[in-house]
Enzyme design. Structure first.
Site, PDB file in Angstrom:
ATOM      1  N   ARG A   1       0.817  -1.214   0.000  1.00 10.30           N
ATOM      2  CA  ARG A   1       0.000   0.000   0.000  1.00 10.30           C
ATOM      3  C   ARG A   1       0.846   1.259   0.000  1.00 10.30           C
ATOM      4  O   ARG A   1       1.774   1.401   0.767  1.00 10.30           O
ATOM      5  CB  ARG A   1      -0.900   0.017   1.242  1.00 10.30           C
ATOM      6  CG  ARG A   1      -1.583   1.348   1.411  1.00 10.30           C
ATOM      7  CD  ARG A   1      -3.012   1.230   1.751  1.00 10.30           C
ATOM      8  NE  ARG A   1      -3.609   2.543   1.771  1.00 10.30           N
ATOM      9  CZ  ARG A   1      -4.640   2.861   2.521  1.00 10.30           C
ATOM     10  NH1 ARG A   1      -5.171   1.959   3.315  1.00 10.30           N
ATOM     11  NH2 ARG A   1      -5.151   4.062   2.467  1.00 10.30           N
ATOM     12  N   ARG A   6      -6.282   1.810  -3.622  1.00  8.27           N
ATOM     13  CA  ARG A   6      -5.347   1.119  -2.757  1.00  8.27           C
ATOM     14  C   ARG A   6      -5.384  -0.384  -2.961  1.00  8.27           C
ATOM     15  O   ARG A   6      -6.404  -0.973  -3.257  1.00  8.27           O
ATOM     16  CB  ARG A   6      -5.618   1.442  -1.288  1.00  8.27           C
ATOM     17  CG  ARG A   6      -6.939   0.967  -0.731  1.00  8.27           C
ATOM     18  CD  ARG A   6      -8.111   1.891  -1.048  1.00  8.27           C
ATOM     19  NE  ARG A   6      -7.865   3.251  -0.636  1.00  8.27           N
ATOM     20  CZ  ARG A   6      -8.189   3.719   0.551  1.00  8.27           C
ATOM     21  NH1 ARG A   6      -8.781   2.960   1.427  1.00  8.27           N
ATOM     22  NH2 ARG A   6      -7.947   4.956   0.851  1.00  8.27           N
ATOM     23  N   ASP A  20      -9.533  -1.401   8.112  1.00 11.19           N
ATOM     24  CA  ASP A  20     -10.022  -0.448   9.110  1.00 11.19           C
ATOM     25  C   ASP A  20     -10.542  -1.208  10.328  1.00 11.19           C
ATOM     26  O   ASP A  20     -11.253  -2.210  10.184  1.00 11.19           O
ATOM     27  CB  ASP A  20     -11.171   0.390   8.538  1.00 11.19           C
ATOM     28  CG  ASP A  20     -10.716   1.377   7.480  1.00 11.19           C
ATOM     29  OD1 ASP A  20      -9.512   1.694   7.410  1.00 11.19           O
ATOM     30  OD2 ASP A  20     -11.582   1.836   6.711  1.00 11.19           O
TER      31      ASP A  20
HETATM   32  P1  ATP Z   1     -11.500   6.123   6.034  1.00  7.88           P
HETATM   33  O1  ATP Z   1     -10.951   6.169   7.427  1.00  7.88           O
HETATM   34  O2  ATP Z   1     -12.517   7.187   5.731  1.00  7.88           O
HETATM   35  O3  ATP Z   1     -11.999   4.753   5.668  1.00  7.88           O
HETATM   36  P2  ATP Z   1      -8.986   5.598   4.735  1.00  7.88           P
HETATM   37  O4  ATP Z   1      -9.199   4.197   5.218  1.00  7.88           O
HETATM   38  O5  ATP Z   1      -8.682   5.771   3.295  1.00  7.88           O
HETATM   39  O6  ATP Z   1     -10.261   6.486   5.088  1.00  7.88           O
HETATM   40  P3  ATP Z   1      -6.358   5.762   5.714  1.00  7.88           P
HETATM   41  O7  ATP Z   1      -5.460   6.571   4.850  1.00  7.88           O
HETATM   42  O8  ATP Z   1      -6.314   4.263   5.548  1.00  7.88           O
HETATM   43  O9  ATP Z   1      -7.849   6.286   5.563  1.00  7.88           O
HETATM   44  O10 ATP Z   1      -6.080   6.029   7.257  1.00  7.88           O
HETATM   45  C1  ATP Z   1      -5.807   7.320   7.730  1.00  7.88           C
HETATM   46  C2  ATP Z   1      -5.570   7.224   9.230  1.00  7.88           C
HETATM   47  O11 ATP Z   1      -6.762   6.891   9.915  1.00  7.88           O
HETATM   48  C3  ATP Z   1      -4.605   6.149   9.681  1.00  7.88           C
HETATM   49  O12 ATP Z   1      -3.293   6.613   9.662  1.00  7.88           O
HETATM   50  C4  ATP Z   1      -5.084   5.837  11.109  1.00  7.88           C
HETATM   51  O13 ATP Z   1      -4.185   6.324  12.090  1.00  7.88           O
HETATM   52  C5  ATP Z   1      -6.391   6.574  11.234  1.00  7.88           C
HETATM   53  N1  ATP Z   1      -7.483   5.838  11.880  1.00  7.88           N
HETATM   54  C6  ATP Z   1      -8.296   6.388  12.836  1.00  7.88           C
HETATM   55  N2  ATP Z   1      -9.218   5.517  13.239  1.00  7.88           N
HETATM   56  C7  ATP Z   1      -9.001   4.367  12.536  1.00  7.88           C
HETATM   57  C8  ATP Z   1      -9.652   3.095  12.536  1.00  7.88           C
HETATM   58  N3  ATP Z   1     -10.705   2.851  13.341  1.00  7.88           N
HETATM   59  N4  ATP Z   1      -9.164   2.144  11.694  1.00  7.88           N
HETATM   60  C9  ATP Z   1      -8.108   2.413  10.878  1.00  7.88           C
HETATM   61  N5  ATP Z   1      -7.446   3.593  10.842  1.00  7.88           N
HETATM   62  C10 ATP Z   1      -7.893   4.566  11.664  1.00  7.88           C
HETATM   63 CA    CA Z   2     -11.098   2.860   4.944  1.00 12.34          CA
HETATM   64 CA    CA Z   3      -7.868   2.825   6.516  1.00  9.72          CA
END
Ligand code: ATP
Ligand code: CA
Ligand code: CA
Length: 157
Positions: free
Chosen positions: A85, A94, A99
């Site tokens: 990733r 991605r 999550d």
């Molecule tokens: P979304 O969170 O809207 O699904 P995304 O998955 O694309 O967007 P990422 O770039 O994968 O976002 O993650 C951004 C940040 O979110 C990570 O660096 C992490 O620290 C934070 N984060 C906060 N809460 C969570 C969670 N419950 N699960 C995963 N990541 C989280």
């Molecule tokens: Ca996500």
């Molecule tokens: Ca994420």
């Protein structure tokens, strides 16, 4: 260390062989320390939502884990890295996104981690697979609210 808890992980991929990536991620979740995959949903093909690029493949896994939530998040990010990733920009396509949706009944509001995942209730690609393996976590009204989002279950392997 706390008693093992139930956690739910949302899995998404939309680059490369997304089906194989999601299946591999479920296997990897089962190999995390102090963790077992209790249930895994079907795989679903979904339209991009809050994201870009081709259709996604999504699933949700139920884990029993003795890891703390922040430790689990660190492992999820390591698995994402292994899958190659990159984060060129927010919501970029991605290879793999993991999550942390729910961790026991905990509410966490930290700089790096918010649980329950703040956007999960807006997303059919989370709610539909979650309701398949944990119907008690999703209400009919929540499912109805996302019924306009395209999602179809893939046949089992
Ligand atoms: P979304 O969170 O809207 O699904 P995304 O998955 O694309 O967007 P990422 O770039 O994968 O976002 O993650 C951004 C940040 O979110 C990570 O660096 C992490 O620290 C934070 N984060 C906060 N809460 C969570 C969670 N419950 N699960 C995963 N990541 C989280
Ligand atoms: Ca996500
Ligand atoms: Ca994420």
């Amino acid at each position: 260390m706390r008693e093992p808890v139930i956690a739910y992980v949302g899995i998404g991929a939309n680059l490369g062989d997304a089906v194989a990536t999601v299946r591999g991620a479920i296997e990897r979740l089962g190999s995390l320390p102090q963790s077992h995959v209790m249930k895994a949903s079907s795989l679903y093909r979904t339209a991009p939502h809050d994201a870009q690029g081709p259709d996604f493949v999504n699933a949700v896994a139920q884990l029993q884990t003795g890891l703390e939530a922040d430790e689990l998040l660190a492992h999820l990010q390591e698995i994402e890295q292994e899958a190659g990733r990159e984060r060129p920009y927010r919501n970029a396509p991605r290879t793999l996104d993991l999550d942390l949706l729910l961790y026991a009944a905990d509410r966490i509001d930290g700089a790096k981690l918010t649980v329950p995942h703040p956007r999960m209730r807006e997303r059919a690609f989370v709610l539909v697979p979650l309701s398949e393996i944990a119907p008690q976590e999703v209400t009919a009204a929540q499912l109805a609210a996302v019924s306009g989002q395209r999602i179809e279950a893939l046949p089992p392997a």
